[in-house]
Design a protein around this motif. Sequence first.
Motif, PDB file in Angstrom:
ATOM      1  N   MET A  72      65.779 -39.003 -13.120  1.00 63.81           N
ATOM      2  CA  MET A  72      64.783 -38.067 -12.593  1.00 63.81           C
ATOM      3  C   MET A  72      63.446 -38.300 -13.300  1.00 63.81           C
ATOM      4  N   ILE A  73      62.364 -38.122 -12.565  1.00 66.49           N
ATOM      5  CA  ILE A  73      61.013 -38.335 -13.080  1.00 66.49           C
ATOM      6  C   ILE A  73      60.433 -37.002 -13.560  1.00 66.49           C
ATOM      7  N   LEU A  74      59.844 -37.017 -14.745  1.00 66.42           N
ATOM      8  CA  LEU A  74      59.193 -35.829 -15.293  1.00 66.42           C
ATOM      9  C   LEU A  74      57.684 -35.999 -15.196  1.00 66.42           C
ATOM     10  N   ILE A  75      57.009 -35.020 -14.585  1.00 66.11           N
ATOM     11  CA  ILE A  75      55.552 -35.013 -14.473  1.00 66.11           C
ATOM     12  C   ILE A  75      55.017 -33.816 -15.244  1.00 66.11           C
ATOM     13  N   ILE A  76      54.036 -34.044 -16.114  1.00 59.09           N
ATOM     14  CA  ILE A  76      53.390 -32.968 -16.860  1.00 59.09           C
ATOM     15  C   ILE A  76      51.942 -32.903 -16.401  1.00 59.09           C
ATOM     16  N   SER A  77      51.538 -31.763 -15.819  1.00 58.68           N
ATOM     17  CA  SER A  77      50.201 -31.675 -15.241  1.00 58.68           C
ATOM     18  C   SER A  77      49.708 -30.236 -15.239  1.00 58.68           C
ATOM     19  N   ASN A  78      48.521 -30.046 -14.665  1.00 58.93           N
ATOM     20  CA  ASN A  78      47.946 -28.714 -14.480  1.00 58.93           C
ATOM     21  C   ASN A  78      48.239 -28.207 -13.076  1.00 58.93           C
ATOM     22  N   ASN A  79      48.093 -26.914 -12.899  1.00 57.34           N
ATOM     23  CA  ASN A  79      48.225 -26.338 -11.564  1.00 57.34           C
ATOM     24  C   ASN A  79      47.133 -26.892 -10.649  1.00 57.34           C
ATOM     25  N   ASN A  80      47.509 -27.192  -9.430  1.00 58.98           N
ATOM     26  CA  ASN A  80      46.563 -27.567  -8.378  1.00 58.98           C
ATOM     27  C   ASN A  80      45.774 -28.839  -8.663  1.00 58.98           C
ATOM     28  N   ASP A  81      46.309 -29.726  -9.510  1.00 60.68           N
ATOM     29  CA  ASP A  81      45.651 -31.012  -9.722  1.00 60.68           C
ATOM     30  C   ASP A  81      45.905 -31.884  -8.492  1.00 60.68           C
ATOM     31  N   ARG A  82      44.834 -32.266  -7.807  1.00 60.57           N
ATOM     32  CA  ARG A  82      44.975 -32.968  -6.526  1.00 60.57           C
ATOM     33  C   ARG A  82      45.657 -34.328  -6.670  1.00 60.57           C
ATOM     34  N   THR A  83      45.340 -35.033  -7.749  1.00 64.58           N
ATOM     35  CA  THR A  83      45.957 -36.336  -7.951  1.00 64.58           C
ATOM     36  C   THR A  83      47.460 -36.211  -8.127  1.00 64.58           C
ATOM     37  N   THR A  84      47.876 -35.198  -8.889  1.00 68.75           N
ATOM     38  CA  THR A  84      49.304 -34.956  -9.094  1.00 68.75           C
ATOM     39  C   THR A  84      50.000 -34.687  -7.767  1.00 68.75           C
ATOM     40  N   ILE A  85      49.367 -33.880  -6.945  1.00 68.36           N
ATOM     41  CA  ILE A  85      49.945 -33.540  -5.641  1.00 68.36           C
ATOM     42  C   ILE A  85      50.108 -34.793  -4.783  1.00 68.36           C
ATOM     43  N   GLN A  86      49.101 -35.687  -4.808  1.00 67.47           N
ATOM     44  CA  GLN A  86      49.179 -36.922  -4.027  1.00 67.47           C
ATOM     45  C   GLN A  86      50.320 -37.810  -4.496  1.00 67.47           C
ATOM     46  N   VAL A  87      50.497 -37.920  -5.819  1.00 64.11           N
ATOM     47  CA  VAL A  87      51.585 -38.740  -6.354  1.00 64.11           C
ATOM     48  C   VAL A  87      52.933 -38.138  -5.975  1.00 64.11           C
ATOM     49  N   MET A  88      53.062 -36.818  -6.050  1.00 56.88           N
ATOM     50  CA  MET A  88      54.320 -36.169  -5.686  1.00 56.88           C
ATOM     51  C   MET A  88      54.646 -36.375  -4.215  1.00 56.88           C
ATOM     52  N   ARG A  89      53.641 -36.433  -3.372  1.00 57.88           N
ATOM     53  CA  ARG A  89      53.877 -36.709  -1.949  1.00 57.88           C
ATOM     54  C   ARG A  89      54.450 -38.105  -1.761  1.00 57.88           C
ATOM     55  N   TRP A  90      53.924 -39.076  -2.534  1.00 58.48           N
ATOM     56  CA  TRP A  90      54.466 -40.429  -2.447  1.00 58.48           C
ATOM     57  C   TRP A  90      55.896 -40.479  -2.971  1.00 58.48           C
ATOM     58  N   LEU A  91      56.166 -39.749  -4.058  1.00 60.97           N
ATOM     59  CA  LEU A  91      57.526 -39.726  -4.603  1.00 60.97           C
ATOM     60  C   LEU A  91      58.508 -39.133  -3.594  1.00 60.97           C
ATOM     61  N   GLU A  95      68.625 -36.789 -18.564  1.00 64.29           N
ATOM     62  CA  GLU A  95      68.543 -37.122 -17.145  1.00 64.29           C
ATOM     63  C   GLU A  95      67.143 -37.592 -16.739  1.00 64.29           C
ATOM     64  N   ILE A  96      66.198 -37.535 -17.698  1.00 63.78           N
ATOM     65  CA  ILE A  96      64.845 -38.010 -17.429  1.00 63.78           C
ATOM     66  C   ILE A  96      64.807 -39.525 -17.602  1.00 63.78           C
ATOM     67  N   THR A  97      64.389 -40.220 -16.561  1.00 67.33           N
ATOM     68  CA  THR A  97      64.327 -41.683 -16.614  1.00 67.33           C
ATOM     69  C   THR A  97      62.920 -42.204 -16.857  1.00 67.33           C
ATOM     70  N   SER A  98      61.913 -41.462 -16.408  1.00 70.10           N
ATOM     71  CA  SER A  98      60.523 -41.856 -16.637  1.00 70.10           C
ATOM     72  C   SER A  98      59.650 -40.611 -16.653  1.00 70.10           C
ATOM     73  N   ILE A  99      58.469 -40.752 -17.257  1.00 73.67           N
ATOM     74  CA  ILE A  99      57.608 -39.589 -17.442  1.00 73.67           C
ATOM     75  C   ILE A  99      56.152 -39.984 -17.202  1.00 73.67           C
ATOM     76  N   TRP A 100      55.429 -39.102 -16.502  1.00 72.36           N
ATOM     77  CA  TRP A 100      53.993 -39.282 -16.304  1.00 72.36           C
ATOM     78  C   TRP A 100      53.285 -38.092 -16.916  1.00 72.36           C
ATOM     79  N   TYR A 101      52.513 -38.353 -17.970  1.00 69.33           N
ATOM     80  CA  TYR A 101      51.675 -37.291 -18.529  1.00 69.33           C
ATOM     81  C   TYR A 101      50.318 -37.361 -17.834  1.00 69.33           C
ATOM     82  N   ARG A 102      50.003 -36.332 -17.075  1.00 75.87           N
ATOM     83  CA  ARG A 102      48.741 -36.293 -16.349  1.00 75.87           C
ATOM     84  C   ARG A 102      47.727 -35.392 -17.059  1.00 75.87           C
TER      85      ARG A 102
END
Length: 300
Positions: free
Chosen positions: A1-20, A58-65
């Motif tokens: 599972m991929i772990l993403i650390i970000s802020n609320n409503n960060d547009r770039t994060t949302i775009q990456v999650m859509r691709w995932l 269970e975390i396989t990769s992580i993106w710190y945004r």
Amino acid sequence: MILIISNNNDRTTIQVMRWLSRINKKFICIREDNTFQVKVQNKRIYLESHNSQFFLDEITSIWYRRGGLRFKRHKYENPSVNMHMNEAQHWLEDYVMQTLESKKHINKQSNCHVNKLLVLEQAQNVGLDVPEFYLAENTDNVILGKTITKSITGNVIIESLDEDLGGIMYTKVIEVAEKEDFFITFFQEKIDKDFEIRSFYLNGKIFSMAIFSQNDDQTKIDFRKYNIEKPNRNVRYNLPKEIEEKIRRLMENLDLNCGSLDFMKSGNNYYFLEVNPIGQFGNVSLDCNYYLEKEIADYL
């Protein structure tokens, strides 16, 4: 599972999650309203907040945004016990962070901020051209009209209820000498540029964009003074191979595998300005059709 650390409503994060989601990758996104407790179940460490939980293994990769992984600590009435348990909890949290950052990752929470002065010295060490810079407490040695000043820190946004006191600190040309001393300030040689370059770096791959900001008085000194009515022209750009190799060496020396780097081209020279590990790259992705959000999703 991929772990993403970000802020609320960060547009770039949302775009990456859509691709995932599009490529059917399982992920969990931690935002600034998440505060976790470290717990153990069947000898497995897991983190739990009010609305989510996950096992460390269970975390396989992580993106710190953006933002950060925050922990809730137990408090004890006895001061001595509380001091001891604070230390114990600190090392437990440190283990969690180091374990996560040892996995496949894009950026790290532990080094998401860089020292601009050290970065410039490292850039010189790898052979990149850097406009002459120095620190001063007055303008006695400043060449007026040929010297710029900018913040020693990252992008500075000052918020205030008084509109006259708030705003953004932009790069500025020094035109008038100050009569009194001031706090230590960063000064740098003003370069007459042909255009600027924003390069996005991701694990050795470099995606560059030329920004033609010099033809507009509003953006000539600092392209972040965006002209909404007449935007700068932005196009794909290929840096010389030797410059790209120096970028790779710089990022390796800084222990960064992702970031946005700024350059200026003047004649045959490419001048390095700065690197932002969590820099904006949405316009580079959109204007140049690089699909950088997909590149991030694919790597994760």
